[in-house]
Write a protein that holds these residues in place. Structure first.
Motif, short mmCIF file in Angstrom:
data_model
loop_
_atom_site.label_atom_id
_atom_site.label_comp_id
_atom_site.label_asym_id
_atom_site.label_seq_id
_atom_site.Cartn_x
_atom_site.Cartn_y
_atom_site.Cartn_z
N ILE A 83 25.37 8.29 -18.59
CA ILE A 83 25.78 9.32 -17.78
C ILE A 83 27.36 9.36 -18.17
O ILE A 83 28.15 10.14 -17.97
N TYR A 84 27.74 8.08 -17.31
CA TYR A 84 29.18 7.81 -17.41
C TYR A 84 29.70 7.82 -18.98
O TYR A 84 30.92 8.56 -19.07
N ALA A 85 28.88 7.21 -19.91
CA ALA A 85 29.43 7.37 -21.24
C ALA A 85 29.63 8.95 -21.59
O ALA A 85 30.71 9.40 -22.23
N GLY A 86 28.75 9.66 -21.22
CA GLY A 86 28.97 11.28 -21.49
C GLY A 86 29.90 11.82 -20.77
O GLY A 86 30.79 12.71 -21.21
N ILE A 87 30.33 11.33 -19.65
CA ILE A 87 31.43 12.07 -18.66
C ILE A 87 32.78 11.43 -19.29
O ILE A 87 33.76 12.18 -19.79
N LYS A 88 32.85 10.34 -19.88
CA LYS A 88 34.10 9.73 -20.57
C LYS A 88 34.22 10.49 -21.88
O LYS A 88 35.43 10.68 -22.16
N GLU A 89 33.18 10.98 -22.52
CA GLU A 89 33.43 11.61 -23.85
C GLU A 89 33.43 12.94 -23.57
O GLU A 89 33.72 13.76 -24.38
N ARG A 90 33.51 13.38 -22.37
CA ARG A 90 33.77 15.18 -22.00
C ARG A 90 32.56 15.84 -22.46
O ARG A 90 32.76 16.82 -22.95
N ARG A 91 31.51 15.48 -22.24
CA ARG A 91 30.23 16.32 -22.94
C ARG A 91 29.87 17.34 -22.34
O ARG A 91 30.05 17.45 -20.72
N ILE B 270 27.23 17.74 -19.37
CA ILE B 270 27.52 17.07 -18.01
C ILE B 270 28.87 17.38 -17.56
O ILE B 270 29.27 16.51 -16.56
N SER B 271 29.60 18.46 -17.88
CA SER B 271 30.84 18.38 -17.59
C SER B 271 31.10 18.89 -16.09
O SER B 271 32.18 18.38 -15.28
N ASP B 272 30.02 19.12 -15.31
CA ASP B 272 30.27 19.47 -13.76
C ASP B 272 29.87 18.30 -13.00
O ASP B 272 29.78 18.19 -11.87
N LEU B 273 29.23 17.12 -13.55
CA LEU B 273 29.09 15.78 -13.05
C LEU B 273 30.46 15.14 -12.69
O LEU B 273 31.44 15.24 -13.36
N LEU B 274 30.49 14.63 -11.59
CA LEU B 274 31.63 13.63 -11.02
C LEU B 274 31.13 12.14 -10.80
O LEU B 274 30.16 12.30 -9.82
N LEU B 275 31.65 11.20 -11.20
CA LEU B 275 31.05 9.87 -10.93
C LEU B 275 32.24 9.03 -10.43
O LEU B 275 33.51 9.06 -11.19
N THR B 276 32.12 8.56 -9.35
CA THR B 276 33.42 7.85 -8.53
C THR B 276 32.58 6.43 -8.27
O THR B 276 31.55 6.04 -8.11
N ASP B 277 33.89 5.55 -8.31
CA ASP B 277 33.44 4.23 -8.01
C ASP B 277 34.49 3.75 -6.81
O ASP B 277 35.45 4.61 -6.52
N PRO C 18 13.78 -0.23 -12.95
CA PRO C 18 15.01 -0.33 -12.25
C PRO C 18 15.99 -0.52 -13.37
O PRO C 18 17.33 -0.15 -13.33
N ASP C 19 15.76 -1.11 -14.44
CA ASP C 19 16.68 -1.35 -15.76
C ASP C 19 17.14 -0.04 -16.29
O ASP C 19 17.95 0.38 -16.81
N GLU C 20 15.98 0.96 -16.40
CA GLU C 20 16.24 2.41 -17.01
C GLU C 20 17.03 3.09 -16.17
O GLU C 20 17.80 3.69 -16.65
N ILE C 21 17.23 2.93 -15.00
CA ILE C 21 18.00 3.64 -13.83
C ILE C 21 19.47 3.26 -14.06
O ILE C 21 20.33 4.04 -14.41
N VAL C 22 19.64 2.08 -14.53
CA VAL C 22 20.87 1.57 -14.60
C VAL C 22 21.42 2.19 -15.83
O VAL C 22 22.63 2.34 -16.29
N ALA C 23 20.49 1.90 -17.20
CA ALA C 23 20.75 2.72 -18.19
C ALA C 23 21.14 4.08 -18.36
O ALA C 23 21.97 4.47 -19.03
N MET C 24 20.41 4.87 -17.57
CA MET C 24 20.58 6.10 -17.47
C MET C 24 22.05 6.42 -16.86
O MET C 24 22.97 7.12 -17.25
N GLY C 25 22.25 5.54 -15.96
CA GLY C 25 23.67 5.74 -15.17
C GLY C 25 24.83 5.44 -16.16
O GLY C 25 25.68 6.02 -16.37
N GLU C 26 24.47 4.43 -16.97
CA GLU C 26 25.62 4.25 -18.04
C GLU C 26 25.92 5.19 -19.16
O GLU C 26 26.68 5.45 -19.34
#
Length: 174
Positions: free
Chosen positions: A74-82, A85-92, A64-72
């Motif tokens: 992915i979020y960091a990659g989206i913020k850096e515009r990698r 992962i440019s075609d991923l959309l993460l919403t809250d 469960p902790d790895e899933i949270v870390a993977m999500g974080e």
């Protein structure tokens, strides 16, 4: 004592899951899997409760902790515009309505919550509204912020109070 505390936790958990299903327009039967992530999902009692209450055995595809870390990650990659992962959309989403108190002229001591950001809005979110002073020549406005789905502020969760200077003017009648 412990059984009562657990039961209170499980009752709240069931309410949240039921609300999520209602909001999504889905039923438990339509879900393929329940995947547990982080925190209390590590407790065997939580998994047992979910299986008993909803008739589905929850899964932990990875730690469960790895899933949270993977999500974080992915979020960091989206913020850096990698690019990878440019075609991923993460919403809250906003899980609760956020609003401010306004005067209830029918019951002056029972203010009404005026919603600003509705529950389930995608974040970040903004909304524009117009509010006016309640007294003639008022120089400051106190804005009390609440969270919840209730009509009256007393039934919602008080979060914060903001104070802002306003231009002195006569109260506008609507």
């Amino acid at each position: 004592m412990h059984a009562k505390l657990r039961q209170d936790l499980f009752d709240r958990l069931a309410m949240v899951i039921t609300q999520v299903l209602n909001d999504s327009g889905r039923t438990m039967a339509e879900l393929d899997d329940i995947i547990l992530v982080s925190g209390s999902s590590k407790m065997l009692a939580v998994g047992f409760f979910l299986q008993t209450a909803f008739g589905k055995m929850p899964h932990a595809a990875a730690s469960p902790d790895e899933i949270v870390a993977m999500g974080e990650g992915i979020y960091a990659g989206i913020k850096e515009r990698r690019e990878e992962i440019s075609d991923l959309l993460l919403t809250d989403i906003c899980p609760f309505t956020m609003g401010i108190d306004v005067i209830n002229y029918a019951e002056r001591d029972n203010s009404i919550m005026s919603p600003i950001i509705e529950r389930n809005n995608i974040l970040p979110s903004s909304k524009k509204g117009y509010y006016t002073n309640t007294l003639d020549c008022q120089s400051k406005m106190v804005i009390k912020v609440y969270q919840g789905e209730e009509h009256f502020c007393r039934d919602s969760l008080y979060l914060e109070e903001l104070q802002t200077d306003i231009k002195r003017q006569r109260r506008k009648a609507f």
